[in-house]
Motif scaffolding. Structure first.
Motif, PDB file in Angstrom:
ATOM      1  N   ARG A   1       0.831  -1.216   0.000  1.00 29.90           N
ATOM      2  CA  ARG A   1       0.000   0.000   0.000  1.00 29.90           C
ATOM      3  C   ARG A   1       0.859   1.257   0.000  1.00 29.90           C
ATOM      4  O   ARG A   1       0.571   2.226  -0.730  1.00 29.90           O
ATOM      5  N   ARG A   2       1.915   1.245   0.792  1.00 29.11           N
ATOM      6  CA  ARG A   2       2.787   2.424   0.867  1.00 29.11           C
ATOM      7  C   ARG A   2       3.498   2.664  -0.461  1.00 29.11           C
ATOM      8  O   ARG A   2       3.660   3.824  -0.885  1.00 29.11           O
ATOM      9  N   ILE A   3       3.886   1.588  -1.137  1.00 26.01           N
ATOM     10  CA  ILE A   3       4.541   1.741  -2.439  1.00 26.01           C
ATOM     11  C   ILE A   3       3.607   2.421  -3.429  1.00 26.01           C
ATOM     12  O   ILE A   3       4.018   3.296  -4.209  1.00 26.01           O
ATOM     13  N   THR A   4       2.337   2.057  -3.404  1.00 24.67           N
ATOM     14  CA  THR A   4       1.398   2.691  -4.339  1.00 24.67           C
ATOM     15  C   THR A   4       1.236   4.174  -4.037  1.00 24.67           C
ATOM     16  O   THR A   4       1.004   4.979  -4.959  1.00 24.67           O
ATOM     17  N   GLN A   5       1.361   4.557  -2.782  1.00 26.40           N
ATOM     18  CA  GLN A   5       1.302   5.980  -2.436  1.00 26.40           C
ATOM     19  C   GLN A   5       2.541   6.706  -2.930  1.00 26.40           C
ATOM     20  O   GLN A   5       2.454   7.793  -3.511  1.00 26.40           O
ATOM     21  N   VAL A   6       3.708   6.102  -2.689  1.00 26.47           N
ATOM     22  CA  VAL A   6       4.973   6.732  -3.083  1.00 26.47           C
ATOM     23  C   VAL A   6       5.059   6.856  -4.605  1.00 26.47           C
ATOM     24  O   VAL A   6       5.536   7.862  -5.140  1.00 26.47           O
ATOM     25  N   ASN A   7       4.584   5.822  -5.308  1.00 25.37           N
ATOM     26  CA  ASN A   7       4.639   5.851  -6.775  1.00 25.37           C
ATOM     27  C   ASN A   7       3.456   6.575  -7.406  1.00 25.37           C
ATOM     28  O   ASN A   7       3.382   6.710  -8.633  1.00 25.37           O
ATOM     29  N   GLU A   8       2.502   6.994  -6.568  1.00 21.35           N
ATOM     30  CA  GLU A   8       1.297   7.670  -7.037  1.00 21.35           C
ATOM     31  C   GLU A   8       0.522   6.807  -8.029  1.00 21.35           C
ATOM     32  O   GLU A   8       0.016   7.272  -9.060  1.00 21.35           O
ATOM     33  N   THR A   9       0.421   5.512  -7.709  1.00 19.43           N
ATOM     34  CA  THR A   9      -0.354   4.592  -8.546  1.00 19.43           C
ATOM     35  C   THR A   9      -1.607   4.109  -7.833  1.00 19.43           C
ATOM     36  O   THR A   9      -2.322   3.243  -8.356  1.00 19.43           O
ATOM     37  N   ASP A  10      -1.883   4.670  -6.662  1.00 15.75           N
ATOM     38  CA  ASP A  10      -2.985   4.138  -5.866  1.00 15.75           C
ATOM     39  C   ASP A  10      -4.365   4.524  -6.383  1.00 15.75           C
ATOM     40  O   ASP A  10      -5.374   4.111  -5.801  1.00 15.75           O
ATOM     41  N   GLN A  11      -4.431   5.294  -7.470  1.00 16.07           N
ATOM     42  CA  GLN A  11      -5.712   5.592  -8.086  1.00 16.07           C
ATOM     43  C   GLN A  11      -5.903   4.831  -9.395  1.00 16.07           C
ATOM     44  O   GLN A  11      -6.983   4.874  -9.990  1.00 16.07           O
ATOM     45  N   ALA A  12      -4.865   4.128  -9.828  1.00 17.51           N
ATOM     46  CA  ALA A  12      -4.959   3.364 -11.076  1.00 17.51           C
ATOM     47  C   ALA A  12      -5.830   2.135 -10.853  1.00 17.51           C
ATOM     48  O   ALA A  12      -5.624   1.389  -9.888  1.00 17.51           O
ATOM     49  N   PRO A  13      -6.823   1.888 -11.692  1.00 16.71           N
ATOM     50  CA  PRO A  13      -7.742   0.753 -11.474  1.00 16.71           C
ATOM     51  C   PRO A  13      -7.030  -0.588 -11.295  1.00 16.71           C
ATOM     52  O   PRO A  13      -7.404  -1.382 -10.428  1.00 16.71           O
ATOM     53  N   GLY A  14      -6.014  -0.855 -12.102  1.00 16.65           N
ATOM     54  CA  GLY A  14      -5.298  -2.125 -11.991  1.00 16.65           C
ATOM     55  C   GLY A  14      -4.597  -2.285 -10.654  1.00 16.65           C
ATOM     56  O   GLY A  14      -4.593  -3.378 -10.064  1.00 16.65           O
ATOM     57  N   THR A  15      -4.029  -1.199 -10.159  1.00 15.78           N
ATOM     58  CA  THR A  15      -3.348  -1.248  -8.870  1.00 15.78           C
ATOM     59  C   THR A  15      -4.339  -1.407  -7.732  1.00 15.78           C
ATOM     60  O   THR A  15      -4.107  -2.172  -6.791  1.00 15.78           O
ATOM     61  N   VAL A  16      -5.445  -0.686  -7.819  1.00 10.09           N
ATOM     62  CA  VAL A  16      -6.475  -0.808  -6.783  1.00 10.09           C
ATOM     63  C   VAL A  16      -7.006  -2.239  -6.733  1.00 10.09           C
ATOM     64  O   VAL A  16      -7.272  -2.788  -5.664  1.00 10.09           O
ATOM     65  N   GLU A  17      -7.133  -2.860  -7.892  1.00  3.73           N
ATOM     66  CA  GLU A  17      -7.587  -4.257  -7.923  1.00  3.73           C
ATOM     67  C   GLU A  17      -6.585  -5.167  -7.194  1.00  3.73           C
ATOM     68  O   GLU A  17      -6.986  -6.058  -6.443  1.00  3.73           O
ATOM     69  N   LYS A  18      -5.305  -4.929  -7.428  1.00  7.06           N
ATOM     70  CA  LYS A  18      -4.283  -5.740  -6.749  1.00  7.06           C
ATOM     71  C   LYS A  18      -4.347  -5.531  -5.240  1.00  7.06           C
ATOM     72  O   LYS A  18      -4.233  -6.488  -4.456  1.00  7.06           O
ATOM     73  N   LEU A  19      -4.510  -4.281  -4.813  1.00  9.88           N
ATOM     74  CA  LEU A  19      -4.639  -4.018  -3.378  1.00  9.88           C
ATOM     75  C   LEU A  19      -5.888  -4.675  -2.809  1.00  9.88           C
ATOM     76  O   LEU A  19      -5.884  -5.176  -1.673  1.00  9.88           O
ATOM     77  N   GLY A  20      -6.952  -4.697  -3.601  1.00  7.79           N
ATOM     78  CA  GLY A  20      -8.167  -5.361  -3.155  1.00  7.79           C
ATOM     79  C   GLY A  20      -7.974  -6.857  -3.010  1.00  7.79           C
ATOM     80  O   GLY A  20      -8.479  -7.479  -2.064  1.00  7.79           O
ATOM     81  N   GLU A  21      -7.239  -7.458  -3.928  1.00  5.40           N
ATOM     82  CA  GLU A  21      -6.959  -8.894  -3.826  1.00  5.40           C
ATOM     83  C   GLU A  21      -6.104  -9.192  -2.599  1.00  5.40           C
ATOM     84  O   GLU A  21      -6.340 -10.175  -1.882  1.00  5.40           O
ATOM     85  N   LEU A  22      -5.105  -8.334  -2.373  1.00  2.17           N
ATOM     86  CA  LEU A  22      -4.295  -8.482  -1.160  1.00  2.17           C
ATOM     87  C   LEU A  22      -5.169  -8.442   0.084  1.00  2.17           C
ATOM     88  O   LEU A  22      -5.034  -9.273   0.986  1.00  2.17           O
ATOM     89  N   ALA A  23      -6.060  -7.479   0.126  1.00  6.03           N
ATOM     90  CA  ALA A  23      -6.953  -7.343   1.276  1.00  6.03           C
ATOM     91  C   ALA A  23      -7.807  -8.593   1.452  1.00  6.03           C
ATOM     92  O   ALA A  23      -8.035  -9.060   2.583  1.00  6.03           O
ATOM     93  N   ALA A  24      -8.276  -9.157   0.348  1.00  9.94           N
ATOM     94  CA  ALA A  24      -9.117 -10.356   0.423  1.00  9.94           C
ATOM     95  C   ALA A  24      -8.325 -11.546   0.957  1.00  9.94           C
ATOM     96  O   ALA A  24      -8.835 -12.334   1.767  1.00  9.94           O
ATOM     97  N   LEU A  25      -7.094 -11.678   0.512  1.00  6.86           N
ATOM     98  CA  LEU A  25      -6.264 -12.793   0.963  1.00  6.86           C
ATOM     99  C   LEU A  25      -5.968 -12.693   2.463  1.00  6.86           C
ATOM    100  O   LEU A  25      -6.072 -13.676   3.202  1.00  6.86           O
TER     101      LEU A  25
END
Length: 487
Positions: free
Chosen positions: A308-332
């Motif tokens: 999650r922190r990497i997505t903030q630093v890279n400013e990718t946390d609004q990209a749909p593909g990245t959000v999906e990956k974070l959502g999968e992480l959360a589900a796991l």
């Protein structure tokens, strides 16, 4: 309560631990083990502080002990046990797979139904109770070696020739059993107080010499540990390897050179039928594996926070593909945590009054652990992408007058300075790319054996298929062919 200083002092007991062909002196001072031993010492200090809520009165012992050693007699006890285990796991972010609470949980389970260790000819239940009391009163760290060496996966020890490859009984004396051979894989054995030895691999009647269970101090004469390569030695700095430098728990191949096991330390003596039973006829297996899943949850949460922190630093946390990956992480992560909580919620007392977390949910999480962890790591890899490669070789590049200006100017993010970015991605690399990270992936995949074994022996057997089939049968007989179509 035992302190960290007392624990570290106890490690200087003349134990025989080999690293790079040489015997280590005091493991608490050796660079291969000093850091992780210090981490374990911090756990004992944390438990020794009453303010941290890890102490309770044990009725069986009539004294105050660390909750992780306690036998749960109520739902409240089980809740306290989970909170204590989680408190320790949070201290290490889940990176100590075999922390002291693992075998503490096992022996709490053994002691709760110690009669399982008795046979018509030999009564070892009191030995088990005495050992449990010994480790609980003194907050001792127990490691274990419970799998034969991989000499042959197609046969058992009795077919391996005259030499004792797997540890077995050479002879019996008035003082106890003389054992010879080897066993794997004593994780944290080099920095533990006691070693528990048994065999979880199914044995044949002719393997009776190898069907033994016992516990001995690590400083016992003739007991030797050959350590795998320590990764902490290669950690150039805490900044470069923040996990390796703190949590590199050693794995040790154990050798027994005609070791005397006193009778009061013997739990099973050459009994093929008895050697595996205590894990499954007592609460030991569910308690120790519940501990492991509680620890696993904290580790997964930590990895998710890095992503999650990497997505903030890279400013990718609004990209749909990245959000999906974070959502999968959360589900796991949530699925494992849900299993831990469900095991507690569905817990109940066994015939001896011990509250046992529900095996169905523990083994459900274990059945997917070998797939969950690699997927979590893969998601972190995809989120970090090339960022873990865009790093200086070490902290030396960050302080050198020659390289520092370029590092600070170019290896940074729009809203994050160079040091903070490099620190984060160094941590990510220690999770996914270092030797330490690779060892942890192997460890989590085979934590309880092969995935096929876990799914067939544990997950399948405790799921409750029979009840489901009964419900299905009731539904199937509730309807039939239309009357007009029947002859």
């Amino acid at each position: 309560m035992r302190t960290g200083a007392e624990y570290l002092k106890s490690l200087d007991d003349g134990r025989t631990v080999f690293v790079d062909g040489e015997v280590v002196g005091n493991v608490a001072e050796h660079p291969a083990f000093s850091s992780v031993a210090g981490t374990v010492g911090q756990l004992f200090d944390f438990a020794a502080d009453p303010a941290n809520g890890m102490q309770s009165h044990a009725e069986e012992l009539g004294s105050t002990i660390n909750v992780v050693y306690s036998i749960p007699r109520s739902s409240e006890d089980l809740h306290a046990r989970r909170r204590a285990i989680a408190a320790w796991a949070k201290r290490t972010h889940g990176w100590l797979g075999r922390s002291p609470d693992h075998l503490a949980s096992a022996f709490a389970g053994f002691a709760a139904n110690a009669e399982v260790f008795d046979t018509p000819k030999k009564k070892f239940s009191q030995n088990v109770r005495n050992f449990y009391e010994h480790i609980a009163r003194n907050s001792l760290f127990v490691s274990y070696a419970i799998i034969p060496p991989q000499y042959s996966r197609a046969s058992t020890a009795s077919q391996w020739g005259d030499d004792f490859i797997q540890v077995g009984v050479v002879r019996e004396t008035e003082e106890g059993l003389i054992v010879r051979g080897s066993q794997m894989l004593a994780t944290s054995g080099a920095i533990a107080d006691e070693l528990f030895v048994t065999c979880l691999k199914p044995l044949k009647p002719e393997d009776s010499d190898f069907a033994i269970s016992f516990a001995i101090p690590l400083g016992t004469p003739g007991l030797k540990l050959i350590s795998r390569r320590p990764y902490a030695i290669g950690a150039t700095s805490e900044f470069d390897y923040p996990l390796t430098s703190r949590y590199d728990e050693p794995d040790g191949f154990v050798v027994f050179d005609d070791v005397l096991v006193p009778w009061d330390r013997v739990f099973v003596d050459r009994d093929v039928e008895r050697v595996r039973e205590p894990f499954f006829r007592t609460p030991a297996h569910p308690l120790m594996n519940w501990q492991a899943q509680i620890r696993f949850v904290e580790k997964l949460k930590f990895i998710a926070s890095v992503a999650r922190r990497i997505t903030q630093v890279n400013e990718t946390d609004q990209a749909p593909g990245t959000v999906e990956k974070l959502g999968e992480l959360a589900a796991l992560v949530t699925s494992v945590e849900a299993a831990v909580l469900a095991a507690q919620a569905e817990a109940g007392p066994d015939e001896h009054g011990t509250y046992v977390p529900a095996r169905k949910y523990i083994y459900g999480a274990m059945g997917l652990q070998g797939e969950t962890y690699p997927r979590v790591i893969q998601l972190l890899r995809e989120i970090a992408s090339g960022g873990v490669m865009q790093l200086p070789s070490s902290v030396a590049d960050m302080v050198s007058s020659v390289t520092r200006p370029d590092v600070e100017r170019y290896i940074r993010s729009r809203n994050v300075e160079s040091k903070e970015r490099i620190k984060l991605f160094r941590l990510a690399w220690d999770v996914i790319g270092s030797e330490f990270g690779g060892r942890h992936q192997q460890y989590e995949i085979f934590y309880a054996g092969s995935s096929a074994l876990v799914k067939s022996a544990y997950t399948y057997n405790h799921f409750g298929y029979e009840e489901l089939l009964s419900d299905l049968e009731e539904f199937l007989i509730s309807y039939d062919l239309p009357a007009a179509t029947q002859e």
